[in-house]
Design an enzyme around this catalytic site. Structure first.
Site, short mmCIF file in Angstrom:
data_model
loop_
_atom_site.label_atom_id
_atom_site.label_comp_id
_atom_site.label_asym_id
_atom_site.label_seq_id
_atom_site.Cartn_x
_atom_site.Cartn_y
_atom_site.Cartn_z
NE ARG A 39 33.79 41.78 46.89
CZ ARG A 39 32.81 42.67 47.05
NH1 ARG A 39 32.27 42.83 48.22
NH2 ARG A 39 32.37 43.39 46.03
CB THR A 40 40.58 41.71 44.18
OG1 THR A 40 39.50 40.82 43.89
CG2 THR A 40 41.88 41.04 43.80
CE LYS A 57 50.68 62.06 29.39
NZ LYS A 57 51.93 62.52 30.01
NE ARG A 87 39.99 42.72 39.28
CZ ARG A 87 38.99 42.49 40.14
NH1 ARG A 87 38.01 43.36 40.24
NH2 ARG A 87 38.97 41.41 40.88
CG HIS A 136 39.76 36.65 40.05
ND1 HIS A 136 40.84 36.98 40.85
CD2 HIS A 136 38.76 37.49 40.40
CE1 HIS A 136 40.49 37.97 41.65
NE2 HIS A 136 39.24 38.30 41.40
C1 NCD Z 1 34.84 39.05 40.63
C2 NCD Z 1 35.73 39.55 39.51
O1 NCD Z 1 36.11 40.72 39.48
O2 NCD Z 1 36.06 38.73 38.68
N1 NCD Z 1 34.88 39.82 41.79
C3 NCD Z 1 35.89 39.64 42.70
O3 NCD Z 1 37.05 39.74 42.39
N2 NCD Z 1 35.55 39.31 43.93
C4 NCD Z 1 33.49 38.72 40.15
C5 NCD Z 1 32.62 39.80 39.56
O4 NCD Z 1 33.06 40.88 39.20
O5 NCD Z 1 31.43 39.51 39.40
#
Ligand code: NCD
Length: 534
Positions: free
Chosen positions: A66-67, A94, A116, A155
């Site tokens: 999703r993100t 590396k 991320r 997040h």
């Molecule tokens: C979440 C995350 O990655 O922190 N998912 C997201 O970004 N929608 C929650 C999860 O991984 O459970």
């Protein structure tokens, strides 16, 4: 193109944007969503970046659907360039540092990095050091960094879309929120961001529902309370439903098995059952209840079972769709295509800078006792020359005081000298520690800073020719940094030596007297920030 207060800003934690900035953001998302639903192309065009040089770079070192995809689609809305680093085949494998990797990518004219990673505080660090890189190489713009999830830390863009969805269901009213957070509150970064995120609401009540193994870490609970939230805790949904005052907004999270140790994994079935919604609970819900979830939910063990998909409880699908609208607005603000009509307060550049004095020199001329040293002795002899640190850890137990005096000696590098330590008990019954070091000691300003950091609330007496020549009182410094032997205790933090990123630790005092790591936010006492593991 206008240059407004949002232009070029990074979003590494939710607090990087002020409450008013976030409220403005939500209003913009509302406008955009209305325009999309109405097919109002003119308004939509006013949101667009429309700059062929503008690009986002997605760097996902942990999995995402999703993100990542909502950012990609948001960039498409803006007709912006989207690049993606293939992390599994990049030079990070590396042994290249994150700083080197990202600096190089910003040299290829990229404007926003979406990052991320498992490494907590990575975005904050990248944001800091990219300033120097940009200057060194005379780049036209410093890139912005958006944290798309860093380990168990934060997040912030998920936080924005969660809150927008709550607001949508509240008629965009910021006055009240009562929400139940259900699930893996220990590992879930989306619920950790709520400790600061929900401050956009005037009055907040949070019910935490999780078994002990998955409970919200104390530092986030403390932060919520500091922020004025009313917080209650329950160990299961069943227990929660026995209380008459339940929330109408339930925010579920999945058990994050990939972050759990063997011991917890063995109990997973039992843990899951305490945070999974069951049919029999339905009649106990309040009217108008909505369920939210950052997703993904597990196909075999969803905490929101699929039989609820077609019920009015389902707000999680709309929440995920809102993710793209929120990210469209965020990109537009950072690119400067929108935001020029914002006129509220701006988040200060560095929340920790303050010129407060924490080493206070005591004026001895005003004292009646002519500075004579009556109490301080070197064993049986009075000290003629030397230093005495007094009032150490007042109120702690003798063994705690002893342990901390050893740490103070080591931090100040006065382990090797003559003298000693002792513990006395005052008329109030409280213990305190005293360190004596006869000899010629010249303490620099940096030594005094180290003393205040490791021994706040103490006095330092400098004794010359049998008299107290100078006396200082130490207070907790607002920031502790620039010492080689500091170390965050979180091994997932970018500043932890085990990460090998060569990042110096930095700590910021919290209102309740802790030190939060400037990168991962973990709370420490002033005794815990020193690396004494060799
Ligand atoms: C979440 C995350 O990655 O922190 N998912 C997201 O970004 N929608 C929650 C999860 O991984 O459970």
């Amino acid at each position: 193109m206008s240059r407004n207060v949002f232009y070029g800003r990074s979003l590494t934690v939710i607090e990087d944007f002020s409450i008013d900035e976030r409220r403005y953001f939500f209003k913009k998302v509302r406008q955009l969503k209305d325009a999309i639903l109405a097919g109002d192309e003119k308004t939509l065009d006013s949101f667009r970046i429309n700059d062929p040089d503008f690009g986002i770079y997605e760097v996902f070192l942990e999995d995402s659907t999703r993100t990542k995809e909502s950012f990609r689609n948001a960039a498409k809305f803006h007709h912006a360039k989207v690049s993606e680093l293939m992390c599994s085949s990049s030079s990070i494998n590396k042994g290249e540092s994150y700083a080197d990797t990202f600096n190089m990518l910003s040299g290829y004219s990229n404007t926003i990095f979406i990052v991320r990673s498992k490494v907590e505080g990575l975005c904050r660090y990248l944001d800091e050091q990219s300033r120097d890189y940009t200057n060194r190489n005379s780049l036209p713009v410093k890139p912005a960094f958006i944290n798309a999830g860093d380990g168990k830390h934060e997040h912030p863009t998920q936080e924005l879309l969660d809150e927008f969805t709550f607001l949508e269901d509240n008629g965009m009213d910021f006055s009240n929120l009562h929400v139940a957070l259900v699930g893996d509150l220990y590992h879930g970064r989306t619920v950790h961001s709520k400790a600061d995120g929900l401050k956009v609401f005037d009055h907040v009540r949070v019910d935490l529902i999780a078994p002990a193994e998955l409970a919200m870490p104390d530092s986030y609970v403390e932060k919520m309370k500091e922020n004025g939230f009313e917080v209650r805790s329950f160990s299961s949904i069943e227990e929660y439903l026995k209380n008459p005052d339940i929330a109408t907004k339930w925010y579920f999270t999945r058990p994050q098995l990939e972050r759990m140790g063997e011991r917890i994994l063995q109990k997973q079935a039992e843990l899951r059952s305490s945070i999974t919604f069951r049919k029999e609970f339905m009649p106990l819900l309040k009217e108008g209840t909505k369920f939210y979830h950052p997703l993904p939910r597990h196909k075999e063990h969803p905490t929101i079972p699929t039989f609820l998909d077609n019920t009015p409880l389902n707000a999680w699908e709309r929440q995920a769709i809102n993710g793209m609208y929120c990210r469209i607005v965020l990109l537009g603000l950072i690119a400067g295509s929108i935001g020029e009509d914002y006129d509220g307060p701006v988040k200060p550049e560095d929340r920790s800078i303050t010129d407060e004095e924490y080493i206070v020199s005591v004026d001895l001329s005003a004292r009646k006792d002519t500075g004579k040293v009556k109490n301080y002795s070197e064993g049986v002899h009075p000290i003629d020359n030397g230093i005495v640190i007094d009032h150490i850890c007042k109120g702690d137990s003798p063994s705690e005081i002893r342990a901390h005096m050893r740490l103070i000696s080591s931090v100040l590098g006065i382990d090797e000298g003559r003298g000693g330590e002792w513990i006395s008990r005052g008329s109030d019954g409280k213990y305190k520690g005293i360190i004596f070091r006869p000899g010629d000691y010249e303490l620099t300003r940096k030594d005094l800073k180290r003393l205040a950091a490791v021994a706040p609330h103490c006095t330092l007496n400098i004794i010359r020719n049998g008299k107290v020549e100078a006396k200082f009182r130490t207070h907790m410094p607002p920031r502790i940094y620039n010492f080689d032997d500091l170390c965050c205790t979180n091994d997932a933090c970018v500043s932890h030596p085990g990460q090998g990123e060569n990042v110096s630790a930095m700590f910021i005092r919290t209102p309740d007297g802790h030190y939060a790591c400037a990168y991962c936010g973990r709370f420490h006492s002033y005794k815990e920030i020193w690396n004494r593991r060799g």
